[in-house]
Design a protein around this motif. Structure first.
Motif, PDB file in Angstrom:
ATOM      1  N   ASP A 170      -7.166  -3.070  15.680  1.00 29.26           N
ATOM      2  CA  ASP A 170      -6.562  -1.650  15.389  1.00 29.26           C
ATOM      3  C   ASP A 170      -6.318  -1.521  14.652  1.00 29.26           C
ATOM      4  N   HIS A 171      -6.820  -0.118  13.434  1.00 28.24           N
ATOM      5  CA  HIS A 171      -5.913   0.635  12.872  1.00 28.24           C
ATOM      6  C   HIS A 171      -4.727   1.347  13.371  1.00 28.24           C
ATOM      7  N   LEU A 214     -13.928   6.678   5.631  1.00 30.98           N
ATOM      8  CA  LEU A 214     -13.412   5.449   6.773  1.00 30.98           C
ATOM      9  C   LEU A 214     -12.574   4.733   5.065  1.00 30.98           C
ATOM     10  N   SER A 252      -9.811   2.074   6.536  1.00 30.92           N
ATOM     11  CA  SER A 252     -10.425   1.727   7.896  1.00 30.92           C
ATOM     12  C   SER A 252     -11.796   1.057   7.298  1.00 30.92           C
ATOM     13  N   ALA A 264      -4.789   4.834  11.810  1.00 29.27           N
ATOM     14  CA  ALA A 264      -6.123   5.364  11.644  1.00 29.27           C
ATOM     15  C   ALA A 264      -5.954   7.176  12.551  1.00 29.27           C
ATOM     16  N   PHE A 287     -18.590   3.169  11.168  1.00 24.69           N
ATOM     17  CA  PHE A 287     -17.130   2.206  11.805  1.00 24.69           C
ATOM     18  C   PHE A 287     -17.999   1.258  12.300  1.00 24.69           C
ATOM     19  N   LYS A 342      -4.904  -4.512   9.717  1.00 23.59           N
ATOM     20  CA  LYS A 342      -4.886  -3.067   9.924  1.00 23.59           C
ATOM     21  C   LYS A 342      -3.400  -2.587   9.034  1.00 23.59           C
ATOM     22  N   SER A 370     -18.318  -2.907  11.907  1.00 21.80           N
ATOM     23  CA  SER A 370     -17.311  -4.361  12.605  1.00 21.80           C
ATOM     24  C   SER A 370     -18.618  -4.980  13.333  1.00 21.80           C
ATOM     25  N   ALA A 416     -16.393  -3.026   7.044  1.00 19.72           N
ATOM     26  CA  ALA A 416     -14.977  -2.918   7.929  1.00 19.72           C
ATOM     27  C   ALA A 416     -13.646  -3.516   7.926  1.00 19.72           C
TER      28      ALA A 416
END
Length: 137
Positions: free
Chosen positions: A6-7, A58, A63, A10, A21, A79, A25, A75
């Motif tokens: 996960d960012h 994004l 992201s 974000a 996204f 991160k 991903s 993606a």
């Protein structure tokens, strides 16, 4: 390319941004905006503009990355990469896989050059094309 991290910073995503996204991903292959649209038609995305707007946001929040040479998107695999203006990618010309990587030495050299040249980069993207280990075997 696994994109399960996960960012940390974000922002919350809109429904369309989350759909785009998630589509990116779930694949190791870069995708064009129209490929994304084709994949997400059943989810309710109907117009290219919906995908392009989601991609713009994004990319802006770090992201997703745009691969200039392929006119495609992936993606983000790291991160913290959006904390810096530099990204690097290895693109396999046989299978099409893309691996995002970080090499401080390369990025330091590019930053050193830009400082000496008094050039202020807004972003740096290094794309290395060749054959991945799996295809070379």
């Amino acid at each position: 390319m696994a994109h399960t991290e996960d960012h940390e910073h974000a922002p919350s995503l809109t429904k369309n941004q989350q759909l785009v996204f998630d589509a990116l991903s779930q694949t190791a292959q870069p995708m064009s905006a129209y490929s994304i649209l084709d994949k997400l038609r059943e989810a309710g995305l109907r117009a290219p503009l919906q995908v392009y707007r989601a991609l713009d946001k994004l990319v802006e929040n770090g992201s997703v990355h745009r691969l200039e040479s392929l006119n495609a998107f992936v993606a983000c695999a790291h991160k913290h990469c959006h904390d810096d203006c530099a990204s690097a990618f290895a693109i396999c010309e046989k299978c099409g896989s893309v691996t995002e990587f970080s090499d401080d030495g390369v990025m330091d050299r590019l930053k050193g050059w830009s400082g000496k040249a008094k050039f202020s980069p807004s972003k740096m993207v290094v794309e290395v094309r060749g054959v991945c280990a799996a295809c070379a075997a």
